[in-house]
Structure formats: structure tokens, C-alpha cells
Design a protein around this motif. Structure first.
Motif, short mmCIF file in Angstrom:
data_model
loop_
_atom_site.label_atom_id
_atom_site.label_comp_id
_atom_site.label_asym_id
_atom_site.label_seq_id
_atom_site.Cartn_x
_atom_site.Cartn_y
_atom_site.Cartn_z
N LEU A 1 1.76 -1.29 5.00
CA LEU A 1 1.66 -2.68 4.54
C LEU A 1 0.96 -3.54 5.60
O LEU A 1 1.19 -3.37 6.80
N GLN B 1 0.39 -6.45 8.08
CA GLN B 1 1.32 -7.29 8.82
C GLN B 1 0.68 -8.66 9.03
O GLN B 1 -0.47 -8.76 9.44
N GLU C 1 6.38 1.45 5.78
CA GLU C 1 6.03 0.04 6.01
C GLU C 1 4.79 -0.11 6.87
O GLU C 1 4.16 -1.17 6.88
#
Length: 93
Positions: free
Chosen positions: A16, A18, A13
Motif C-alpha cells: 500500500l 504510504q 501492507e
């Protein structure tokens, strides 16, 4: 093309993007801002009334000086409890 060596595809994650945190002021800051804006608005209205000697409408009235409709200014005067008569000179009363 995405290649995966297993049957389950997963990603870290951290890769990715934010979203930035919402920029909402804290409630205390909102109250302070609102209060300061109301005080500033009242000061502006009183200055315009002083400059127009208490006259609200017409080409030299406070509404024209502020660039707002007469009805809006009358409403603001009422809600801010401003005595527009105190800006009139004795000869106009």
C-alpha cells in the motif's frame, strides 16, 4: 479481479502507498519563524516611514509605499510600538 485461496483475504501492507509524513515545523522553529517575520515586518514599516518622513497616508505615505490600507498600517505601528514621529523632520513637527 482478486483471487484468494482461503476464506480470509489479506494483503501485505508494504504494497500500500504510504502517505508522506506531515511537514509541520517543530514548535521551536515556529516561534523562531514568527519572531523573525515580526522583526522583518517592523523593519519594512520603519523604512517606509523613514522614506515618507513619518507620513502614514496619502500618495507619498508609508501605507502607499507598502501597498496596504492606512488602517492596517496604523494598527501595525501601534502593535509593534513604533514611534512614527521620530521619522519626521524638524520642519514638519
Amino acid at each position: 479481479m482478486i483471487l484468494c485461496e482461503t476464506e480470509i483475504f489479506s494483503i501485505d501492507e508494504n504494497w500500500l502507498p504510504q502517505p508522506p509524513p506531515p511537514m509541520t515545523p517543530e514548535p521551536k522553529q515556529q516561534v523562531e519563524l514568527t519572531r523573525r517575520l515580526l522583526v522583518q515586518e517592523k523593519d519594512m514599516i520603519e523604512e517606509a516611514l523613514k522614506a515618507s518622513r513619518g507620513r502614514v497616508f496619502g500618495p507619498t505615505g508609508a501605507a502607499a509605499k507598502l501597498g496596504i490600507p492606512r488602517s492596517t498600517l496604523e494598527s501595525k505601528i501601534k502593535s509593534r510600538k513604533i514611534d512614527k514621529n521620530r521619522f519626521r523632520t524638524l520642519s514638519e513637527i
